[in-house]
Design a protein around this motif. Sequence first.
Motif, short mmCIF file in Angstrom:
data_model
loop_
_atom_site.label_atom_id
_atom_site.label_comp_id
_atom_site.label_asym_id
_atom_site.label_seq_id
_atom_site.Cartn_x
_atom_site.Cartn_y
_atom_site.Cartn_z
N ALA A 23 -25.60 17.94 36.07
CA ALA A 23 -25.66 16.88 35.07
C ALA A 23 -27.11 16.54 34.72
O ALA A 23 -27.40 16.18 33.59
N ALA A 24 -28.00 16.67 35.64
CA ALA A 24 -29.40 16.33 35.39
C ALA A 24 -30.11 17.40 34.57
O ALA A 24 -31.12 17.13 33.96
N THR A 25 -29.58 18.62 34.51
CA THR A 25 -30.27 19.69 33.80
C THR A 25 -29.67 20.01 32.44
O THR A 25 -30.22 20.82 31.73
N PHE A 26 -28.56 19.42 32.09
CA PHE A 26 -27.94 19.70 30.80
C PHE A 26 -27.96 18.45 29.93
O PHE A 26 -27.89 17.34 30.42
N GLY A 27 -28.03 18.64 28.65
CA GLY A 27 -27.98 17.54 27.69
C GLY A 27 -27.46 18.05 26.36
O GLY A 27 -27.12 19.22 26.24
N PHE A 28 -27.43 17.20 25.38
CA PHE A 28 -27.01 17.63 24.05
C PHE A 28 -27.70 16.77 23.01
O PHE A 28 -28.14 15.67 23.27
N ASN A 29 -27.82 17.32 21.81
CA ASN A 29 -28.38 16.61 20.67
C ASN A 29 -27.27 16.41 19.64
O ASN A 29 -26.49 17.33 19.40
N LEU A 30 -27.21 15.27 19.05
CA LEU A 30 -26.21 14.96 18.04
C LEU A 30 -26.93 14.71 16.72
O LEU A 30 -27.85 13.90 16.67
N SER A 31 -26.53 15.41 15.69
CA SER A 31 -27.13 15.25 14.38
C SER A 31 -26.03 15.07 13.35
O SER A 31 -25.05 15.82 13.35
N LEU A 32 -26.17 14.07 12.50
CA LEU A 32 -25.19 13.81 11.46
C LEU A 32 -25.87 13.84 10.10
O LEU A 32 -27.00 13.40 9.97
N THR A 33 -25.16 14.30 9.10
CA THR A 33 -25.64 14.27 7.73
C THR A 33 -24.69 13.38 6.94
O THR A 33 -23.50 13.65 6.87
#
Length: 137
Positions: A23-33
Amino acid sequence: MIQKFSLGVASFVLAAAPTTATAATFGFNLSLTVPVHCTVQHQATGFGAVSGNAVSLGSFREYCNAPTGYDLVINYAPGSLEGARIIAGNDEIILNGSGRAVLSRATGPRVRERPIAAVPGEQGFDTDRFELTITPT
């Protein structure tokens, strides 16, 4: 009994350790248009009321989420309404008969409602309609 408890705690620690490390090494980016959406809605409340030489055309609500702003444009029949004055809230313009005029400009997104009135030119109201549109800039 102590051995079973120790084995249970050890199993829990081993099972939780990889999850915590992962959990400490993974992440995500959220982008909306968000698409640009602009509308003008006319409300006829008070339409036709005369105040001085101005005739009320009701009110309108303008909405536009364009990040760079927009122009509120009046479109009407070319050759008509020459000299007519359109008053929308604090904005005012005298039409020159071209068929198109910018009533107001906004430098960013905006929602507002304001009254609109017209003062006839020398030819009076020689057309029965005009249209308000929003053009994102």
